[in-house]
Enzyme design. Sequence first.
Site, mmCIF file in Angstrom:
data_model
loop_
_atom_site.group_PDB
_atom_site.id
_atom_site.type_symbol
_atom_site.label_atom_id
_atom_site.label_comp_id
_atom_site.label_asym_id
_atom_site.label_seq_id
_atom_site.Cartn_x
_atom_site.Cartn_y
_atom_site.Cartn_z
ATOM 1 N N LEU A 122 16.008 30.304 27.762
ATOM 2 C CA LEU A 122 15.655 29.119 26.965
ATOM 3 C C LEU A 122 16.462 27.908 27.405
ATOM 4 C CD1 LEU A 122 13.759 28.519 24.620
ATOM 5 C CD2 LEU A 122 15.633 29.030 23.049
ATOM 6 N N ILE A 167 19.985 46.693 21.811
ATOM 7 C CA ILE A 167 20.009 48.015 21.185
ATOM 8 C C ILE A 167 18.680 48.316 20.484
ATOM 9 C CG2 ILE A 167 22.515 47.923 20.963
ATOM 10 C CD1 ILE A 167 22.161 47.389 17.966
ATOM 11 N N HIS A 196 24.175 49.089 26.501
ATOM 12 C CA HIS A 196 25.047 48.904 25.333
ATOM 13 C C HIS A 196 24.661 49.813 24.171
ATOM 14 C CE1 HIS A 196 26.381 44.599 26.752
ATOM 15 N NE2 HIS A 196 26.980 45.572 27.413
HETATM 16 C C1 BJW Z 1 16.259 32.938 24.781
HETATM 17 C C2 BJW Z 1 15.383 32.811 23.694
HETATM 18 C C3 BJW Z 1 14.003 32.892 23.961
HETATM 19 C C4 BJW Z 1 17.428 32.656 22.956
HETATM 20 N N1 BJW Z 1 13.569 33.073 25.226
HETATM 21 N N2 BJW Z 1 15.813 33.108 26.021
HETATM 22 C C5 BJW Z 1 37.808 38.758 30.663
HETATM 23 C C6 BJW Z 1 37.014 38.636 31.809
HETATM 24 C C7 BJW Z 1 36.014 39.546 32.084
HETATM 25 C C8 BJW Z 1 35.750 40.591 31.225
HETATM 26 C C9 BJW Z 1 36.525 40.714 30.105
HETATM 27 C C10 BJW Z 1 37.542 39.824 29.824
HETATM 28 N N3 BJW Z 1 38.120 40.203 28.655
HETATM 29 C C11 BJW Z 1 37.467 41.301 28.186
HETATM 30 C C12 BJW Z 1 36.491 41.632 29.065
HETATM 31 C C13 BJW Z 1 35.517 42.737 28.967
HETATM 32 C C14 BJW Z 1 34.514 42.537 27.836
HETATM 33 C C15 BJW Z 1 33.904 41.131 27.928
HETATM 34 O O1 BJW Z 1 32.977 40.863 28.667
HETATM 35 N N4 BJW Z 1 34.404 40.198 27.131
HETATM 36 C C16 BJW Z 1 33.903 38.815 27.175
HETATM 37 C C17 BJW Z 1 33.818 38.277 25.782
HETATM 38 C C18 BJW Z 1 34.773 38.025 28.127
HETATM 39 N N5 BJW Z 1 33.467 43.533 28.055
HETATM 40 C C19 BJW Z 1 33.575 44.772 27.583
HETATM 41 O O2 BJW Z 1 34.528 45.123 26.891
HETATM 42 C C20 BJW Z 1 32.510 45.759 27.999
HETATM 43 N N6 BJW Z 1 33.119 46.923 28.558
HETATM 44 C C21 BJW Z 1 33.823 46.849 29.700
HETATM 45 O O3 BJW Z 1 33.995 45.802 30.316
HETATM 46 O O4 BJW Z 1 34.293 48.082 30.124
HETATM 47 C C22 BJW Z 1 35.119 48.110 31.311
HETATM 48 C C23 BJW Z 1 34.356 48.180 32.602
HETATM 49 C C24 BJW Z 1 35.052 48.112 33.787
HETATM 50 C C25 BJW Z 1 34.384 48.177 35.001
HETATM 51 C C26 BJW Z 1 33.011 48.337 35.044
HETATM 52 C C27 BJW Z 1 32.327 48.439 33.881
HETATM 53 C C28 BJW Z 1 32.996 48.345 32.665
HETATM 54 C C29 BJW Z 1 31.680 46.203 26.797
HETATM 55 C C30 BJW Z 1 30.830 45.110 26.265
HETATM 56 C C31 BJW Z 1 30.106 45.563 25.001
HETATM 57 C C32 BJW Z 1 29.246 44.444 24.410
HETATM 58 N N7 BJW Z 1 28.760 44.839 23.144
HETATM 59 C C33 BJW Z 1 27.913 43.893 22.401
HETATM 60 C C34 BJW Z 1 27.747 44.428 20.936
HETATM 61 C C35 BJW Z 1 27.124 45.795 20.867
HETATM 62 C C36 BJW Z 1 25.609 45.767 20.838
HETATM 63 C C37 BJW Z 1 25.006 45.235 19.540
HETATM 64 O O5 BJW Z 1 25.657 45.284 18.477
HETATM 65 O O6 BJW Z 1 23.843 44.791 19.589
HETATM 66 O O7 BJW Z 1 26.653 43.734 23.058
HETATM 67 S S1 BJW Z 1 28.560 42.233 22.341
HETATM 68 C C38 BJW Z 1 26.986 41.432 22.384
HETATM 69 O O8 BJW Z 1 26.945 40.583 23.550
HETATM 70 C C39 BJW Z 1 25.957 42.565 22.590
HETATM 71 C C40 BJW Z 1 25.076 41.964 23.648
HETATM 72 O O9 BJW Z 1 24.403 43.009 24.348
HETATM 73 C C41 BJW Z 1 26.030 41.183 24.502
HETATM 74 C C42 BJW Z 1 25.394 40.094 25.333
HETATM 75 O O10 BJW Z 1 24.796 39.116 24.500
HETATM 76 P P1 BJW Z 1 23.408 38.446 24.929
HETATM 77 O O11 BJW Z 1 22.344 39.464 24.910
HETATM 78 O O12 BJW Z 1 23.581 37.689 26.185
HETATM 79 O O13 BJW Z 1 23.138 37.467 23.682
HETATM 80 P P2 BJW Z 1 23.648 35.953 23.445
HETATM 81 O O14 BJW Z 1 23.461 35.650 22.021
HETATM 82 O O15 BJW Z 1 25.000 35.755 24.002
HETATM 83 O O16 BJW Z 1 22.660 35.077 24.337
HETATM 84 C C43 BJW Z 1 21.286 34.974 24.036
HETATM 85 C C44 BJW Z 1 20.594 34.202 25.148
HETATM 86 O O17 BJW Z 1 19.194 34.208 24.902
HETATM 87 C C45 BJW Z 1 21.029 32.734 25.240
HETATM 88 O O18 BJW Z 1 21.333 32.432 26.599
HETATM 89 C C46 BJW Z 1 19.786 31.940 24.773
HETATM 90 O O19 BJW Z 1 19.616 30.725 25.482
HETATM 91 C C47 BJW Z 1 18.670 32.906 25.119
HETATM 92 N N8 BJW Z 1 17.460 32.776 24.278
HETATM 93 N N9 BJW Z 1 16.069 32.583 22.548
HETATM 94 C C48 BJW Z 1 14.447 33.130 26.218
HETATM 95 N N10 BJW Z 1 13.015 32.760 22.968
#
Ligand code: BJW
Length: 233
Positions: free
Chosen positions: A202, A93, A109
């Site tokens: 990472l 974001i 997002h």
């Molecule tokens: C480095 C590094 C360095 C560190 N160099 N690397 C069961 C199965 C499947 C799906 C679902 C389920 N139950 C529920 C769902 C759906 C749900 C979901 O996925 N849940 C899971 C928990 C299972 N998803 C949703 O609800 C989404 N909507 C949806 O599915 O709608 C229906 C749909 C249907 C059909 C088509 C499309 C849609 C909405 C998801 C909204 C996510 N929102 C958030 C918060 C809001 C944003 C904010 O506040 O900033 O978004 S959650 C949070 O996680 C945020 C992030 O964008 C998102 C992903 O996280 P990210 O970026 O991967 O961060 P980390 O911390 O997880 O990882 C960091 C990585 O960086 C690590 O790997 C490190 O190794 C690496 N790293 N330093 C390189 N220097």
Amino acid sequence: MAVYRSIVILTGAGISAESGLRTFRAEDGLWEDHPVEQVATPEGFARDPDLVQRFYDERRAQVLAAEPNAAHQALGRLDREFDGDLLLVTQNIDDLHERGGAERVLHMHGEALSAWCRACDARHPWQGSLRDGPACPSCGAVAMRPDIVWFGEMPYQMERIFSALAGADLFVSIGTSGAVYPAAGFVQQAADHGARTLELNLERSAGSHWFDETRLGAASELVPQWVDEVLRA
Ligand code: BJW
């Protein structure tokens, strides 16, 4: 090195970690201090809007104070110099891709620096606080929420993303854990349409086994190297 015509890049919190913005799922990550169901669901917002507005007010201030790092800047260079199709889909974001010089950016997002009026559906650039209930500049209602996609809500511009994935010959995932759908499924969708898939992270992620290649290291080192390779080919 192959020559690519259409690249889709997915970025996550890891690309902004070296700019001082916390990731979510690390031991010192954002979800350690703020349980996800409290601050990143519509139900959490309905239950305690003040807590959620405070959480995003702080995040907005941190974004404004952060600077793009070498990884953002390298992707900005790629956007300027790569003359094929490119779509940079970010789950982040923050606006560090834009400030790093990238233009073909899609925030699936939402954006910290945008506010969304639930009364009239208008979106407004926003740098200040939302906690004190400011009136919507369009309709005057006091109904502004962060313009963020929470769990259970539909991410933005999915049709455009799926269409880009279907046409991509290279899909690159940078700094994301592969824990959140639909973004976690993009690698399979791109591969199903014949794209080569590359992960830069990472450490190995939940989805590493789906990629043709995974390179491990800090984004600020891996991304500039990879951009050099693409632009030299
Ligand atoms: C480095 C590094 C360095 C560190 N160099 N690397 C069961 C199965 C499947 C799906 C679902 C389920 N139950 C529920 C769902 C759906 C749900 C979901 O996925 N849940 C899971 C928990 C299972 N998803 C949703 O609800 C989404 N909507 C949806 O599915 O709608 C229906 C749909 C249907 C059909 C088509 C499309 C849609 C909405 C998801 C909204 C996510 N929102 C958030 C918060 C809001 C944003 C904010 O506040 O900033 O978004 S959650 C949070 O996680 C945020 C992030 O964008 C998102 C992903 O996280 P990210 O970026 O991967 O961060 P980390 O911390 O997880 O990882 C960091 C990585 O960086 C690590 O790997 C490190 O190794 C690496 N790293 N330093 C390189 N220097």
